[in-house]
Motif scaffolding. Structure first.
Motif, PDB file in Angstrom:
ATOM      1  N   LEU A 239       4.813  12.864  -6.503  1.00 20.21           N
ATOM      2  CA  LEU A 239       6.041  12.258  -6.010  1.00 20.21           C
ATOM      3  C   LEU A 239       5.768  11.384  -4.794  1.00 20.21           C
ATOM      4  O   LEU A 239       4.832  11.613  -4.043  1.00 20.21           O
ATOM      5  N   ASP A 240       6.629  10.398  -4.617  1.00 22.73           N
ATOM      6  CA  ASP A 240       6.518   9.513  -3.461  1.00 22.73           C
ATOM      7  C   ASP A 240       7.196  10.175  -2.265  1.00 22.73           C
ATOM      8  O   ASP A 240       8.419  10.367  -2.273  1.00 22.73           O
TER       9      ASP A 240
ATOM     10  N   THR B  79       7.817   9.077   0.662  1.00 24.30           N
ATOM     11  CA  THR B  79       8.693   8.206   1.439  1.00 24.30           C
ATOM     12  C   THR B  79      10.140   8.314   0.978  1.00 24.30           C
ATOM     13  O   THR B  79      11.059   8.386   1.798  1.00 24.30           O
ATOM     14  N   SER B  80      10.363   8.335  -0.310  1.00 27.09           N
ATOM     15  CA  SER B  80      11.735   8.426  -0.811  1.00 27.09           C
ATOM     16  C   SER B  80      12.351   9.781  -0.490  1.00 27.09           C
ATOM     17  O   SER B  80      13.538   9.866  -0.164  1.00 27.09           O
ATOM     18  N   LEU B  81      11.551  10.843  -0.562  1.00 26.87           N
ATOM     19  CA  LEU B  81      12.082  12.166  -0.217  1.00 26.87           C
ATOM     20  C   LEU B  81      12.380  12.266   1.273  1.00 26.87           C
ATOM     21  O   LEU B  81      13.389  12.853   1.672  1.00 26.87           O
ATOM     22  N   TYR B  82      11.516  11.713   2.110  1.00 31.46           N
ATOM     23  CA  TYR B  82      11.770  11.720   3.553  1.00 31.46           C
ATOM     24  C   TYR B  82      13.015  10.913   3.895  1.00 31.46           C
ATOM     25  O   TYR B  82      13.825  11.327   4.721  1.00 31.46           O
ATOM     26  N   LEU B  83      13.173   9.772   3.258  1.00 29.05           N
ATOM     27  CA  LEU B  83      14.359   8.949   3.483  1.00 29.05           C
ATOM     28  C   LEU B  83      15.627   9.696   3.072  1.00 29.05           C
ATOM     29  O   LEU B  83      16.621   9.690   3.801  1.00 29.05           O
ATOM     30  N   ALA B  84      15.584  10.344   1.928  1.00 35.73           N
ATOM     31  CA  ALA B  84      16.736  11.132   1.480  1.00 35.73           C
ATOM     32  C   ALA B  84      17.013  12.279   2.453  1.00 35.73           C
ATOM     33  O   ALA B  84      18.170  12.591   2.753  1.00 35.73           O
TER      34      ALA B  84
END
Length: 52
Positions: A27-28, A30-35
């Motif tokens: 998984l990426d 960055t997208s999870l951190y942003l969410a």
């Protein structure tokens, strides 16, 4: 903070993100951190607004 559920929920979000990234490295992050950041900001705003 009068409502500890806000703190518990925000910590739960970050623990869940950490576990998801630990289990699936494809998984990426960055997208999870942003969410996580967006969700934490929204929950903190709601929690602190209701505490005032």
């Amino acid at each position: 903070m009068r409502y500890p559920w806000t703190l518990v929920t925000i910590i739960g979000i970050w623990v869940a993100i950490a576990l998801i990234l630990y289990k699936d490295t494809r998984l990426d992050p960055t997208s999870l951190y942003l969410a996580g950041v967006i969700t934490s900001i929204v929950l903190a705003a709601v929690g602190f607004k209701s505490a005032a």
